[in-house]
Structure formats: C-alpha cells, structure tokens
Design an enzyme around this catalytic site. Structure first.
Site, short mmCIF file in Angstrom:
data_model
loop_
_atom_site.label_atom_id
_atom_site.label_comp_id
_atom_site.label_asym_id
_atom_site.label_seq_id
_atom_site.Cartn_x
_atom_site.Cartn_y
_atom_site.Cartn_z
N ASN A 4 3.51 17.04 1.44
CA ASN A 4 4.11 16.42 2.63
C ASN A 4 5.57 16.88 2.72
O ASN A 4 6.40 16.46 1.92
CB ASN A 4 4.00 14.90 2.49
CG ASN A 4 4.69 14.13 3.60
OD1 ASN A 4 5.53 14.66 4.32
ND2 ASN A 4 4.36 12.86 3.73
N CYS A 46 9.27 11.37 8.87
CA CYS A 46 8.06 12.16 9.15
C CYS A 46 7.88 12.43 10.63
O CYS A 46 7.21 13.39 11.01
CB CYS A 46 6.83 11.46 8.59
SG CYS A 46 6.84 11.49 6.81
N HIS A 66 1.20 15.53 11.59
CA HIS A 66 2.13 15.54 10.47
C HIS A 66 1.30 15.49 9.19
O HIS A 66 0.37 14.69 9.07
CB HIS A 66 3.07 14.33 10.55
CG HIS A 66 3.70 14.01 9.23
ND1 HIS A 66 4.37 14.97 8.51
CD2 HIS A 66 3.72 12.88 8.49
CE1 HIS A 66 4.79 14.43 7.38
NE2 HIS A 66 4.41 13.16 7.33
N1 ACO Z 1 -1.76 9.45 -10.29
C1 ACO Z 1 -2.61 8.57 -10.85
N2 ACO Z 1 -2.66 7.27 -10.47
C2 ACO Z 1 -1.81 6.86 -9.53
C3 ACO Z 1 -0.91 7.73 -8.92
C4 ACO Z 1 -0.89 9.08 -9.33
N3 ACO Z 1 -0.07 10.00 -8.81
N4 ACO Z 1 -0.19 7.06 -7.99
C5 ACO Z 1 -0.64 5.81 -8.01
N5 ACO Z 1 -1.61 5.68 -8.95
C6 ACO Z 1 -2.39 4.48 -9.30
C7 ACO Z 1 -1.62 3.22 -8.99
O1 ACO Z 1 -0.79 2.85 -10.06
C8 ACO Z 1 -2.76 2.24 -8.78
O2 ACO Z 1 -3.24 1.83 -10.04
P1 ACO Z 1 -3.72 0.31 -10.28
O3 ACO Z 1 -4.87 0.12 -9.32
O4 ACO Z 1 -4.11 0.32 -11.71
O5 ACO Z 1 -2.53 -0.53 -9.94
C9 ACO Z 1 -3.85 3.08 -8.13
O6 ACO Z 1 -3.54 4.43 -8.47
C10 ACO Z 1 -3.92 2.93 -6.65
O7 ACO Z 1 -2.61 3.05 -6.10
P2 ACO Z 1 -2.34 2.96 -4.57
O8 ACO Z 1 -0.87 3.10 -4.31
O9 ACO Z 1 -3.03 1.76 -4.01
O10 ACO Z 1 -3.08 4.27 -4.07
P3 ACO Z 1 -3.53 4.67 -2.62
O11 ACO Z 1 -4.98 4.83 -2.59
O12 ACO Z 1 -2.89 3.80 -1.56
O13 ACO Z 1 -2.91 6.14 -2.47
C11 ACO Z 1 -1.07 7.20 -1.37
C12 ACO Z 1 -1.50 6.31 -2.52
C13 ACO Z 1 -1.70 8.57 -1.55
C14 ACO Z 1 0.44 7.37 -1.43
C15 ACO Z 1 -1.52 6.61 -0.03
O14 ACO Z 1 -1.23 5.24 0.00
C16 ACO Z 1 -0.88 7.25 1.18
O15 ACO Z 1 -1.04 8.43 1.45
N6 ACO Z 1 -0.17 6.46 1.99
C17 ACO Z 1 0.42 6.95 3.25
C18 ACO Z 1 1.51 7.92 3.02
C19 ACO Z 1 2.16 8.25 4.36
O16 ACO Z 1 1.50 8.49 5.35
N7 ACO Z 1 3.47 8.25 4.41
C20 ACO Z 1 4.12 8.44 5.69
C21 ACO Z 1 4.83 9.67 5.75
S1 ACO Z 1 6.06 9.82 4.50
C22 ACO Z 1 7.59 9.56 5.28
O17 ACO Z 1 7.72 9.14 6.40
C23 ACO Z 1 8.78 9.81 4.45
#
Ligand code: ACO
Length: 334
Positions: free
Chosen positions: A291, A115, A261
């Site tokens: 993304n 990223c 980003h």
């Molecule tokens: N649809 C429905 N439910 C989902 C989904 C989905 N697509 N994905 C996860 N869930 C569920 C999970 O199973 C979990 O359920 P549980 O509580 O029953 O276990 C719940 O939702 C919460 O999951 P989390 O992973 O904790 O969700 P979070 O609020 O953290 O959101 C996300 C996930 C959007 C990916 C977030 O963590 C995020 O944006 N993180 C940063 C991403 C980022 O900046 N990446 C860097 C760049 S990428 C790179 O460098 C390649």
C-alpha cells in the site's frame, strides 16, 4: 469551461525489494498470513543510506510524466503534491519539487488526505484547469513509509501493508468536453480520525512530552483499527463509485477499467465482486508494491497505461478510501 485530461504518467519505486519472508526476520509474521489477509507478496522500501524521500521520488516520477506529456518543466503552471509522509513537518513537498525540477516560481500545494490523497489532488488540479486558470498541472502522489513504521511484532498489523514509492501525472487543458475527467466526488468523516492515525509528534503532543512520558509512548507510529477501517472502506468505496457512475449516467457494466487505491487486495476483490466486474476490468498491483497510499492509484494507472490496458475513449474509474476518514472517486473518459 474547459476539460482536463491526463497527458503524461510516470512512477518511481526504490529498487530495494522487501519480501514477506524478509519481514518475518524482523517480526512475528509469515508470508501465508500476509498474502491471505492482504494479497501482498513484497513491497519496495527505501534502503538505508539512500537519498530518496517522498519529494525526491516524486521528482523522479514527475520528470517521466512531464516528458511523456511532451512538455518541459517550464510548461507546468502549478504543482499539487499528495503525501502523508512529507520530508518536513513544513514546508511541504510541492515547493521542493519546484526547486528540484528547477521550475519557474509557480504555485505549489500539498494535499494531506492520506490514501485518498491522489483523488483529492487530481480533483484539485481539475478545478484549476476547468476554470481556465492553468493549462498544465503536475499532480504527484508519493510516500516514504518505511522509515516511520514500527518494524517489531508490536507493529505487524500495520507495517506489513505499507510500501514506498511515487507516481505523477500531468493534467492538461482540453477543449474536447467529451474527454478527460468527467467528475470527481470527495467525502470526509472526521469523527473516525483516531481509527487510522499518526498522533504525534504534533503541536498537541510535541517531542518533549513524548520523551517525558512515564509510560511507553509510541504515538509517533501509525495506529490502525484494521477491522473497522476495512468495514468502512468496502461501504464507502461502493457508495462513491456509484455516485460517480450515476452522475455520468454510466452503467457499471460499461466501465473499461477500475483502479482502486491499493489498500488491501481483499477490499479490491470485494468491490469487484459487488459490481460484477471481470478481472480485465480491474487493475491491482498491491501484490508487488504494498500500500503506497497517495502514490498507489497513480502508480497503478501508470502501469496499466504502460501495459496498454488504458485506451482512447475508455471509461476509467479511480476510487480511494483512507485515514480521515476520507474517500473519493474520479471518473475519466480517456
Ligand atoms: N502477521 C501475523 N499475524 C498478525 C499480523 C501479521 N502481520 N498482523 C496482525 N496479526 C494478528 C493479530 O495480532 C490478530 O491476532 P489475535 O487474533 O491473536 O489477536 C490477528 O492476526 C487478526 O488481526 P486483525 O488486525 O483483526 O487482522 P485483519 O484480518 O483485520 O487484517 C489488516 C489486518 C490486513 C490490516 C486489515 O484489517 C486491513 O486491510 N484493513 C484495512 C486497511 C485499509 O484499508 N487502510 C486504509 C488505507 S491506509 C491509509 O489511509 C493510511
């Protein structure tokens, strides 16, 4: 010492749009969850049968950028290509661009910083120009994510955020030291490599091992500890933006445009709130593209420029955080 400035911008995304509702037919997810957590409404994915790849999309974006710079492919001295989804394990996509655009045998490198890839690539190009080695450097960010995602419910925490696309810019030498890239700041923290990773196939864990594994081995799909990444992202984004602004003695209130980003709209909104920026000082387009990793900043910058949101003398702040971990910022006076 010379300065470098962006003289041409372009982007390309595949026409095929995948909405959140489309994804809910493949996995257990829904539009409300995706929009609430990420802000994403849709993304562009390369459809089956298309010839697009990271390099092909990069070449399409590059052609636009070169033309808008008022140059031809023969004026480009060097290529820097940022991607985490190269067409081949080796060689890199940069050399493919040299061939696809029928360029002279100029040098080409790939930057593998996920990223933060575009920030690292831009900074690399800037150094070549500052020293006087090159006059025009083509900088590309491109990603073909969709073919490598786990599109089942198992992969929903990662797969819903990524989109395909490419952006490019031409960075050119200028003797006006008040304009162009004022500074770049790059960081890494490899101890968190395993928090956001595609672990295989790799020389450490090659194909026969994956196939022979008794337990299901899905290490060829991206793994992300989303919450951990999110928490680190908001801290590092703020630090590296401040580092850039302090270096240039720029007050946060005085920036004209911040282009983060496009990792997650909630991260961008957190940063915006922290710095007290108005909506017109921040540009986001993750809603439309998801993304696109190394492509996201340059796609957003191109769109913002096309909409007239980037004007002469504007202070533009670019910043990224991602896998590695790596993070960085670039401050530009347009
Ligand atoms: N649809 C429905 N439910 C989902 C989904 C989905 N697509 N994905 C996860 N869930 C569920 C999970 O199973 C979990 O359920 P549980 O509580 O029953 O276990 C719940 O939702 C919460 O999951 P989390 O992973 O904790 O969700 P979070 O609020 O953290 O959101 C996300 C996930 C959007 C990916 C977030 O963590 C995020 O944006 N993180 C940063 C991403 C980022 O900046 N990446 C860097 C760049 S990428 C790179 O460098 C390649």
């Amino acid at each position: 010492m010379y300065n470098s400035k962006i003289t041409g911008l372009g982007f390309y995304v595949p026409e095929h749009i995948v909405t959140n509702d489309d994804l809910s037919k493949l996995m257990d997810t829904d539009d409300e969850w995706i929009q609430e957590r990420t802000g994403i409404k849709q993304r562009h994915w390369i459809p089956e049968g298309s010839e697009d790849t990271s390099a092909v999309m990069g070449a399409k974006a590059a052609k636009i950028a070169i033309e808008r710079a008022g140059l031809t492919k023969d004026d480009i001295d060097f290529i820097v290509f940022a991607t985490l989804s190269p067409d081949y394990y080796f060689p890199g996509c940069g050399v493919q661009i040299q061939d696809m655009l029928d360029m002279p045998t100029i040098g080409a490198i790939d930057v593998r910083n996920q990223c933060s890839g575009f920030i690292y690539a831009l900074s690399t190009a800037d150094q070549f120009i500052k020293t006087g080695m090159y006059k025009n450097v083509l900088v590309i960010g491109a990603e073909y994510h969709s073919n490598g995602l786990d599109k089942s419910t198992r992969g929903r925490g990662v797969s819903v955020i990524f989109g395909d696309g490419a952006g490019a810019c031409v960075l050119s030498q200028t003797e006006d030291n008040t304009k162009g890239i004022l500074s770049s700041h790059l960081h890494s923290q490899g101890k968190h490599a395993d928090k956001l990773i595609v672990a295989s196939p790799s020389i450490k864990h090659w194909v026969p091992e994956i196939l022979a594994s008794k337990e299901e081995d899905i290490s060829y799909f991206p793994y992300m500890d989303g919450t951990f990444v999110f928490k680190n992202a908001v801290v590092r984004f703020s630090e590296v933006i401040m580092e850039g602004l302090n270096t240039n003695k720029i007050n946060p209130d005085d920036i004209d445009l911040f282009i983060p980003h496009q990792a997650n709209l909630r991260i961008s909104q957190f940063i915006q709130k922290k710095f007290g920026w108005r909506n017109d000082q921040v540009y986001n387009n993750i809603m439309e593209y998801g993304n696109t990793t190394a492509a996201s900043i340059v796609i957003a910058l191109t769109e913002a420029w096309e909409k007239g949101k980037v004007k002469e003398d504007d202070i533009v702040v670019l910043a990224a955080f991602g896998s590695g971990f790596t993070w960085g910022s670039v401050i530009i006076r347009w």
